[in-house]
Design a protein around this motif. Sequence first.
Motif, PDB file in Angstrom:
ATOM      1  N   THR A  43      52.563  62.465  86.930  1.00  0.00           N
ATOM      2  CA  THR A  43      52.028  61.589  86.066  1.00  0.00           C
ATOM      3  C   THR A  43      52.905  60.177  86.013  1.00  0.00           C
ATOM      4  OG1 THR A  43      53.339  62.388  84.179  1.00  0.00           O
ATOM      5  CG2 THR A  43      51.125  63.482  84.268  1.00  0.00           C
ATOM      6  N   VAL A  44      53.968  60.159  86.595  1.00  0.00           N
ATOM      7  CA  VAL A  44      54.582  58.996  86.425  1.00  0.00           C
ATOM      8  C   VAL A  44      55.042  58.330  87.918  1.00  0.00           C
ATOM      9  CG1 VAL A  44      57.081  57.882  85.727  1.00  0.00           C
ATOM     10  CG2 VAL A  44      55.879  60.053  84.507  1.00  0.00           C
ATOM     11  N   ASN A  45      55.242  58.850  88.731  1.00  0.00           N
ATOM     12  CA  ASN A  45      55.768  58.612  89.949  1.00  0.00           C
ATOM     13  C   ASN A  45      55.628  59.596  91.143  1.00  0.00           C
ATOM     14  OD1 ASN A  45      58.066  59.747  89.588  1.00  0.00           O
ATOM     15  ND2 ASN A  45      59.280  57.885  88.827  1.00  0.00           N
ATOM     16  N   GLY A  46      55.860  59.453  92.402  1.00  0.00           N
ATOM     17  CA  GLY A  46      56.112  60.617  93.610  1.00  0.00           C
ATOM     18  C   GLY A  46      54.883  60.164  94.494  1.00  0.00           C
ATOM     19  N   TRP A  47      55.149  61.251  95.544  1.00  0.00           N
ATOM     20  CA  TRP A  47      54.238  60.965  96.692  1.00  0.00           C
ATOM     21  C   TRP A  47      52.604  61.425  96.135  1.00  0.00           C
ATOM     22  CZ3 TRP A  47      55.417  60.002 101.591  1.00  0.00           C
ATOM     23  CH2 TRP A  47      54.338  60.040 102.584  1.00  0.00           C
ATOM     24  N   ARG A  48      52.355  62.388  95.442  1.00  0.00           N
ATOM     25  CA  ARG A  48      51.208  62.838  94.941  1.00  0.00           C
ATOM     26  C   ARG A  48      50.591  61.638  93.981  1.00  0.00           C
ATOM     27  NH1 ARG A  48      50.454  69.144  93.935  1.00  0.00           N
ATOM     28  NH2 ARG A  48      50.977  68.328  91.946  1.00  0.00           N
ATOM     29  N   PHE A  49      51.390  61.400  93.046  1.00  0.00           N
ATOM     30  CA  PHE A  49      50.980  60.205  92.070  1.00  0.00           C
ATOM     31  C   PHE A  49      50.645  58.994  92.833  1.00  0.00           C
ATOM     32  CE2 PHE A  49      52.014  56.438  89.234  1.00  0.00           C
ATOM     33  CZ  PHE A  49      51.307  57.074  88.245  1.00  0.00           C
ATOM     34  N   GLU A  50      51.230  58.342  93.680  1.00  0.00           N
ATOM     35  CA  GLU A  50      50.836  57.352  94.392  1.00  0.00           C
ATOM     36  C   GLU A  50      49.519  57.670  95.239  1.00  0.00           C
ATOM     37  OE1 GLU A  50      53.749  54.870  96.138  1.00  0.00           O
ATOM     38  OE2 GLU A  50      55.028  55.285  94.548  1.00  0.00           O
ATOM     39  N   GLY A  51      48.933  58.821  95.301  1.00  0.00           N
ATOM     40  CA  GLY A  51      47.762  59.300  96.106  1.00  0.00           C
ATOM     41  C   GLY A  51      47.935  59.225  97.669  1.00  0.00           C
ATOM     42  N   LEU A  52      49.181  59.359  98.072  1.00  0.00           N
ATOM     43  CA  LEU A  52      49.460  59.566  99.600  1.00  0.00           C
ATOM     44  C   LEU A  52      48.842  60.901 100.147  1.00  0.00           C
ATOM     45  CD1 LEU A  52      52.732  57.920  99.447  1.00  0.00           C
ATOM     46  CD2 LEU A  52      50.626  56.811 100.161  1.00  0.00           C
ATOM     47  N   GLU A  53      48.633  60.997 101.493  1.00  0.00           N
ATOM     48  CA  GLU A  53      48.083  62.330 102.011  1.00  0.00           C
ATOM     49  C   GLU A  53      49.001  63.171 101.867  1.00  0.00           C
ATOM     50  OE1 GLU A  53      45.584  62.164 105.682  1.00  0.00           O
ATOM     51  OE2 GLU A  53      46.990  60.515 105.866  1.00  0.00           O
ATOM     52  N   TRP A  54      48.351  64.483 101.330  1.00  0.00           N
ATOM     53  CA  TRP A  54      49.115  65.679 101.339  1.00  0.00           C
ATOM     54  C   TRP A  54      48.200  66.864 101.502  1.00  0.00           C
ATOM     55  CZ3 TRP A  54      48.365  69.040  96.885  1.00  0.00           C
ATOM     56  CH2 TRP A  54      47.506  68.644  96.113  1.00  0.00           C
ATOM     57  N   GLU A  55      48.476  67.976 101.459  1.00  0.00           N
ATOM     58  CA  GLU A  55      47.812  69.260 101.813  1.00  0.00           C
ATOM     59  C   GLU A  55      48.507  70.452 101.084  1.00  0.00           C
ATOM     60  OE1 GLU A  55      47.247  69.438 105.949  1.00  0.00           O
ATOM     61  OE2 GLU A  55      49.426  69.577 106.284  1.00  0.00           O
ATOM     62  N   GLN A  56      47.688  71.476 100.923  1.00  0.00           N
ATOM     63  CA  GLN A  56      48.064  72.858 100.448  1.00  0.00           C
ATOM     64  C   GLN A  56      47.669  73.971 100.910  1.00  0.00           C
ATOM     65  OE1 GLN A  56      47.271  73.046  96.208  1.00  0.00           O
ATOM     66  NE2 GLN A  56      48.828  74.506  95.924  1.00  0.00           N
ATOM     67  N   TYR A  57      48.411  75.064 101.305  1.00  0.00           N
ATOM     68  CA  TYR A  57      47.794  76.385 101.937  1.00  0.00           C
ATOM     69  C   TYR A  57      47.284  77.100 101.096  1.00  0.00           C
ATOM     70  CZ  TYR A  57      49.878  74.007 106.200  1.00  0.00           C
ATOM     71  OH  TYR A  57      50.389  73.134 107.310  1.00  0.00           O
ATOM     72  N   TYR A 101      56.580  74.298  99.044  1.00  0.00           N
ATOM     73  CA  TYR A 101      55.927  73.727 100.216  1.00  0.00           C
ATOM     74  C   TYR A 101      54.552  74.438 100.410  1.00  0.00           C
ATOM     75  CZ  TYR A 101      55.036  72.342 105.181  1.00  0.00           C
ATOM     76  OH  TYR A 101      54.667  71.810 106.325  1.00  0.00           O
ATOM     77  N   LEU A 102      54.310  75.726 100.277  1.00  0.00           N
ATOM     78  CA  LEU A 102      53.272  76.328 100.459  1.00  0.00           C
ATOM     79  C   LEU A 102      52.173  76.284  99.263  1.00  0.00           C
ATOM     80  CD1 LEU A 102      54.542  79.728 102.321  1.00  0.00           C
ATOM     81  CD2 LEU A 102      53.100  77.730 103.288  1.00  0.00           C
ATOM     82  N   PHE A 103      52.783  76.480  98.151  1.00  0.00           N
ATOM     83  CA  PHE A 103      51.916  76.726  97.053  1.00  0.00           C
ATOM     84  C   PHE A 103      51.729  75.552  96.010  1.00  0.00           C
ATOM     85  CE2 PHE A 103      53.086  81.114  97.721  1.00  0.00           C
ATOM     86  CZ  PHE A 103      52.270  81.570  98.293  1.00  0.00           C
ATOM     87  N   VAL A 104      52.615  74.553  96.038  1.00  0.00           N
ATOM     88  CA  VAL A 104      52.718  73.288  95.279  1.00  0.00           C
ATOM     89  C   VAL A 104      52.080  72.175  96.104  1.00  0.00           C
ATOM     90  CG1 VAL A 104      53.583  71.768  94.126  1.00  0.00           C
ATOM     91  CG2 VAL A 104      54.563  73.899  93.701  1.00  0.00           C
ATOM     92  N   GLY A 105      51.928  72.233  97.520  1.00  0.00           N
ATOM     93  CA  GLY A 105      51.668  71.187  98.583  1.00  0.00           C
ATOM     94  C   GLY A 105      52.707  70.635  99.180  1.00  0.00           C
ATOM     95  N   HIS A 106      52.384  69.887 100.071  1.00  0.00           N
ATOM     96  CA  HIS A 106      53.301  69.013 100.753  1.00  0.00           C
ATOM     97  C   HIS A 106      52.676  67.784 101.276  1.00  0.00           C
ATOM     98  CE1 HIS A 106      51.707  72.075 103.464  1.00  0.00           C
ATOM     99  NE2 HIS A 106      51.918  71.168 104.437  1.00  0.00           N
TER     100      HIS A 106
END
Length: 130
Positions: free
Chosen positions: A116-130, A30-35
Amino acid sequence: MEHLSPADAQALLQQSPDALFIDCRSEMEYLFVGHPKGAHNVPWNDGPDWEVNPHFVQVVKKLAGQASARPVLLICRSGNRSTAAARALEGAGFSNVYNVLHGFEGDLDAERHRNTVNGWRFEGLEWEQY
């Protein structure tokens, strides 16, 4: 439990301001990869032993308040932990539970990389990282 694509999950979150979004990955992920932006971290399992969190349902109940019918969306890295966590919530009486397919980082590609295939980040949805 209903399974939603990341884009459909984002749409549900926008349409339902009372929805509770739970990222059930480990605290370090959650903290280091982002969420996803706005997601609460309640690990389904966490290090050092990676055993199922015995307080998971209790913590989610506290976050949800009195509304067991409140929509609860769960996300993990790829969709496996969130499915197990969703089943636990349903077993505890939650009636409106959603699993985000492919999770935050998505499935592995041919080179064993994620995002690189699918998922939240791949779809360009909002995320953040601390």
